[in-house]
Design an enzyme around this catalytic site. Structure first.
Site, PDB file in Angstrom:
ATOM      1  N   THR A  42     -20.081   9.617 -24.160  1.00 54.48           N
ATOM      2  CA  THR A  42     -19.270  10.547 -24.940  1.00 54.48           C
ATOM      3  C   THR A  42     -19.375  10.192 -26.410  1.00 54.48           C
ATOM      4  O   THR A  42     -19.666   9.051 -26.764  1.00 54.48           O
ATOM      5  CB  THR A  42     -17.787  10.514 -24.514  1.00 54.48           C
ATOM      6  OG1 THR A  42     -17.079  11.519 -25.238  1.00 54.48           O
ATOM      7  CG2 THR A  42     -17.130   9.176 -24.792  1.00 54.48           C
ATOM      8  N   GLU A  97     -28.008  19.183 -21.894  1.00 48.15           N
ATOM      9  CA  GLU A  97     -27.539  20.527 -21.557  1.00 48.15           C
ATOM     10  C   GLU A  97     -26.680  20.455 -20.295  1.00 48.15           C
ATOM     11  O   GLU A  97     -27.142  20.040 -19.234  1.00 48.15           O
ATOM     12  CB  GLU A  97     -28.737  21.449 -21.309  1.00 48.15           C
ATOM     13  CG  GLU A  97     -28.358  22.906 -21.492  1.00 48.15           C
ATOM     14  CD  GLU A  97     -29.466  23.850 -21.042  1.00 48.15           C
ATOM     15  OE1 GLU A  97     -29.133  25.002 -20.703  1.00 48.15           O
ATOM     16  OE2 GLU A  97     -30.626  23.429 -21.004  1.00 48.15           O
ATOM     17  N   ASP A 121     -16.605  15.156 -17.181  1.00 49.49           N
ATOM     18  CA  ASP A 121     -16.568  16.577 -17.522  1.00 49.49           C
ATOM     19  C   ASP A 121     -15.204  17.095 -17.108  1.00 49.49           C
ATOM     20  O   ASP A 121     -14.674  16.700 -16.066  1.00 49.49           O
ATOM     21  CB  ASP A 121     -17.680  17.348 -16.806  1.00 49.49           C
ATOM     22  CG  ASP A 121     -17.847  18.736 -17.428  1.00 49.49           C
ATOM     23  OD1 ASP A 121     -17.949  18.821 -18.660  1.00 49.49           O
ATOM     24  OD2 ASP A 121     -17.857  19.735 -16.692  1.00 49.49           O
ATOM     25  N   GLY A 134      -7.174  21.177 -27.450  1.00 50.88           N
ATOM     26  CA  GLY A 134      -7.635  22.215 -26.530  1.00 50.88           C
ATOM     27  C   GLY A 134      -6.507  23.080 -25.974  1.00 50.88           C
ATOM     28  O   GLY A 134      -5.719  23.671 -26.724  1.00 50.88           O
ATOM     29  N   ASP A 180      -3.878  22.216 -24.342  1.00 55.39           N
ATOM     30  CA  ASP A 180      -2.584  21.541 -24.144  1.00 55.39           C
ATOM     31  C   ASP A 180      -1.360  22.398 -24.509  1.00 55.39           C
ATOM     32  O   ASP A 180      -0.366  22.365 -23.778  1.00 55.39           O
ATOM     33  CB  ASP A 180      -2.534  20.220 -24.923  1.00 55.39           C
ATOM     34  CG  ASP A 180      -3.255  19.084 -24.192  1.00 55.39           C
ATOM     35  OD1 ASP A 180      -3.223  19.070 -22.951  1.00 55.39           O
ATOM     36  OD2 ASP A 180      -3.837  18.220 -24.864  1.00 55.39           O
ATOM     37  N   HIS A 240      -5.399  14.243 -15.674  1.00 55.13           N
ATOM     38  CA  HIS A 240      -6.600  14.332 -14.863  1.00 55.13           C
ATOM     39  C   HIS A 240      -7.589  13.233 -15.230  1.00 55.13           C
ATOM     40  O   HIS A 240      -8.143  12.566 -14.366  1.00 55.13           O
ATOM     41  CB  HIS A 240      -7.217  15.720 -15.061  1.00 55.13           C
ATOM     42  CG  HIS A 240      -7.355  16.152 -16.504  1.00 55.13           C
ATOM     43  ND1 HIS A 240      -6.372  15.946 -17.431  1.00 55.13           N
ATOM     44  CD2 HIS A 240      -8.377  16.730 -17.188  1.00 55.13           C
ATOM     45  CE1 HIS A 240      -6.768  16.401 -18.603  1.00 55.13           C
ATOM     46  NE2 HIS A 240      -7.985  16.878 -18.478  1.00 55.13           N
TER      47      HIS A 240
HETATM   48  P1  IMP Z   1     -15.127  18.077 -22.136  1.00 49.30           P
HETATM   49  O1  IMP Z   1     -14.989  17.508 -20.777  1.00 49.30           O
HETATM   50  O2  IMP Z   1     -14.875  17.080 -23.211  1.00 49.30           O
HETATM   51  O3  IMP Z   1     -16.397  18.839 -22.303  1.00 49.30           O
HETATM   52  O4  IMP Z   1     -13.930  19.102 -22.309  1.00 49.30           O
HETATM   53  C1  IMP Z   1     -13.976  20.388 -21.832  1.00 49.30           C
HETATM   54  C2  IMP Z   1     -12.890  21.254 -22.402  1.00 49.30           C
HETATM   55  O5  IMP Z   1     -11.843  21.323 -21.447  1.00 49.30           O
HETATM   56  C3  IMP Z   1     -12.225  20.775 -23.668  1.00 49.30           C
HETATM   57  O6  IMP Z   1     -12.935  21.183 -24.794  1.00 49.30           O
HETATM   58  C4  IMP Z   1     -10.898  21.474 -23.565  1.00 49.30           C
HETATM   59  O7  IMP Z   1     -11.054  22.821 -23.906  1.00 49.30           O
HETATM   60  C5  IMP Z   1     -10.603  21.442 -22.094  1.00 49.30           C
HETATM   61  N1  IMP Z   1      -9.786  20.270 -21.733  1.00 49.30           N
HETATM   62  C6  IMP Z   1     -10.161  19.226 -20.965  1.00 49.30           C
HETATM   63  N2  IMP Z   1      -9.167  18.335 -20.847  1.00 49.30           N
HETATM   64  C7  IMP Z   1      -8.144  18.819 -21.575  1.00 49.30           C
HETATM   65  C8  IMP Z   1      -6.840  18.333 -21.868  1.00 49.30           C
HETATM   66  O8  IMP Z   1      -6.405  17.242 -21.453  1.00 49.30           O
HETATM   67  N3  IMP Z   1      -6.087  19.098 -22.666  1.00 49.30           N
HETATM   68  C9  IMP Z   1      -6.511  20.276 -23.171  1.00 49.30           C
HETATM   69  N4  IMP Z   1      -7.716  20.778 -22.944  1.00 49.30           N
HETATM   70  C10 IMP Z   1      -8.538  20.062 -22.144  1.00 49.30           C
END
Ligand code: IMP
Length: 197
Positions: free
Chosen positions: A7, A40, A69, A153, A155, A180
């Site tokens: 990450t 990707e 993810d 995001g 939240d 999660h």
């Molecule tokens: P990634 O796993 O970092 O690619 O996150 C995917 C997307 O899921 C993020 O950009 C958020 O839009 C959403 N997301 C994942 N976990 C959370 C969270 O704990 N709070 C709010 N949005 C989340």
């Protein structure tokens, strides 16, 4: 033993370091490990995407590689935005707009039908290239309006029953304890322990 978390997100690095603190591993970000890759994420499930990322990084190293993810599933919207959570309405569209769009699509829908969850999959590739995957959720519902300024995001629109508030209204510690990602990381720690790490 070295462990690389695939990450570029410093909040995620802080969380994994806290959770894995009692393990005998040195945790590095991709940058700290000197690995630069464009990956990707074209899987159709959270587990697939986490594995795609972990395997891509593991091809460059013999360290343990972890990747995650995550996303939001809204039941009334057939589990949208799901694996497209970051890309919903376009990657560059603000979360103010994404969140309002979801609220608009749920306009007039009663609370019982507004159930939703954040999902997180964590994948690991071990030095012998075998793989492990965990998947955990936090269950909740989409509120009637955004609330709170913590978190990121989705939240502000995602509410949890036990606290009667959105996850953007929780402190970082309170959210990590029930989230999660926290649960999936702790489950992964157990699997790694069972493998002798
Ligand atoms: P990634 O796993 O970092 O690619 O996150 C995917 C997307 O899921 C993020 O950009 C958020 O839009 C959403 N997301 C994942 N976990 C959370 C969270 O704990 N709070 C709010 N949005 C989340």
């Amino acid at each position: 033993m070295k462990m690389i978390f695939a990450t570029g997100n410093s909040d995620k690095m802080r969380e994994i370091r806290e959770i894995m603190a009692d393990m005998e591993v040195e945790i590095l970000s991709m940058k700290e490990a000197g690995i630069q890759l464009e990956i990707e994420e074209n899987g159709t499930t959270f587990e697939e995407n986490a594995l795609i990322k972990a395997k891509a990084v593991a091809a460059c190293t013999d360290a343990i590689v972890l990747a995650d993810d995550s996303g939001l599933e809204v039941d009334y919207l057939n589990k949208e935005p799901g694996v497209y959570s970051a890309r919903y309405m376009g990657e560059d569209t603000s979360y103010e707009i994404k969140n309002q769009a979801i609220l608009d699509r749920l306009s007039g829908v009663p609370k019982e039908q507004r159930t939703a969850r954040f999902v997180c999959a964590i994948a690991a590739v071990l030095p012998d290239k075998s793989t492990l995957v965990t998947r955990e959720t936090i269950e909740g519902y989409i509120g009637d309006c955004p609330a709170g300024t913590n978190g990121f995001g989705y939240d502000p629109i995602f509410y949890v029953d036990e606290y009667h508030c959105s996850t953007a209204e929780l402190s970082e510690e309170a959210k990590n304890a029930i989230s999660h990602r926290g649960k999936a990381l702790r489950a992964m720690k157990e699997l790694l322990r069972q493998r002798g790490f």
